[in-house]
Design a protein around this motif. Structure first.
Motif, mmCIF file in Angstrom:
data_model
loop_
_atom_site.group_PDB
_atom_site.id
_atom_site.type_symbol
_atom_site.label_atom_id
_atom_site.label_comp_id
_atom_site.label_asym_id
_atom_site.label_seq_id
_atom_site.Cartn_x
_atom_site.Cartn_y
_atom_site.Cartn_z
ATOM 1 N N CYS A 76 6.247 -11.436 5.788
ATOM 2 C CA CYS A 76 7.043 -11.081 7.263
ATOM 3 C C CYS A 76 6.516 -11.435 7.951
ATOM 4 C CB CYS A 76 7.142 -9.858 6.851
ATOM 5 S SG CYS A 76 5.448 -8.515 6.740
ATOM 6 N N CYS A 87 0.909 -11.376 6.673
ATOM 7 C CA CYS A 87 1.794 -11.385 5.917
ATOM 8 C C CYS A 87 2.513 -13.104 5.567
ATOM 9 C CB CYS A 87 2.468 -9.773 5.526
ATOM 10 S SG CYS A 87 3.804 -10.539 4.087
ATOM 11 N N LEU A 136 3.920 -3.571 5.230
ATOM 12 C CA LEU A 136 4.630 -3.516 6.095
ATOM 13 C C LEU A 136 6.535 -3.522 5.638
ATOM 14 C CD1 LEU A 136 3.055 -5.913 9.151
ATOM 15 C CD2 LEU A 136 3.489 -3.130 9.446
ATOM 16 N N CYS A 137 5.891 -4.687 4.886
ATOM 17 C CA CYS A 137 7.764 -5.443 4.508
ATOM 18 C C CYS A 137 7.537 -4.815 2.628
ATOM 19 C CB CYS A 137 7.802 -7.164 3.955
ATOM 20 S SG CYS A 137 6.971 -7.676 3.323
ATOM 21 N N CYS A 194 2.484 -5.519 0.349
ATOM 22 C CA CYS A 194 2.080 -6.097 2.178
ATOM 23 C C CYS A 194 2.721 -3.926 2.585
ATOM 24 C CB CYS A 194 3.338 -6.821 2.616
ATOM 25 S SG CYS A 194 3.173 -6.380 4.506
HETATM 26 ZN ZN LIG Z 1 4.805 -8.623 4.542
#
Ligand SMILES: [Zn+2]
Length: 195
Positions: A140, A137, A97-98, A95
């Motif tokens: 997250c 995701c 983002l996380c 991912c």
């Molecule tokens: Zn994520």
């Protein structure tokens, strides 16, 4: 031996600048003698035409093998493309983002159906340009386009510009770094696969 290929994908080129960047890199590869200037019938992808190795192609590879000049060409691809590594499966996706890594295969390398759920149809959405291929995701809960996810061993890469070297010995890290520099320091992915 199968039909081995390596594709360097520019992850930052846009639809608009891909053509020009591709031409710039090709010009550099020709000037360095890494590939021939003329296009000949020497690659397996696309329309079959590409640039055969030039007199100094060894500058690009780790350990040069004797090459068969017929089937060892470079194919430059522009346009919205989901590049993949051919045979096999992606092992994991990360991912953007996380940074959580999601395993996509089990210990015997069989795809885990449920792990693929968030990604189903997303490559197609992105490739067709009708949507961004938004992935939610499972870790997250954030949403991001599938083109921003990264894949184990660079199994996939979404981009507008790719350089596929058919049948070449392993491209050296110096060479891929220099090529990235010619792309204005864009991020690149290096896919290695077989047809
Ligand atoms: Zn994520």
């Amino acid at each position: 031996m199968g039909d081995y290929f390596q594709t360097i994908v520019d992850l930052d080129a846009t639809e608009r600048d891909a053509q020009e960047l591709g031409a710039r890199v090709l010009e550099w590869l020709i000037a360095e003698g890494i590939v021939a200037a003329e296009r000949t019938d020497c690659v397996l992808g696309g329309d079959g035409y590409g640039h055969a190795p030039g007199p100094h192609f060894t500058k690009a590879v780790e350990e040069p093998d004797p090459v068969d000049l017929w089937s060892n060409g470079l194919h430059v691809q522009t346009g919205r493309t989901v590049f993949d590594s051919g045979q096999g499966d992606a092992g994991a996706a990360t991912c953007p983002l996380c940074r959580t890594e999601i395993r996509l295969v089990d210990e015997v390398w069989e795809p885990i159906e449920s792990a693929w759920d968030p990604f189903k149809g997303r490559f197609q959405d992105w490739a067709e340009g009708g949507g961004e291929g938004i992935v939610h995701c499972p870790s997250c809960g954030g949403s991001s386009g599938i083109d921003r996810w990264s894949w184990e061993d660079d199994y996939y890469a979404c981009g507008h510009l790719g350089f596929t070297f058919w049948g070449w010995a392993e491209l050296s890290s110096d060479f891929t770094r220099d090529l990235g520099r010619k792309l204005g320091g864009h991020r690149i992915a290096v896919l290695r696969g077989k047809l």
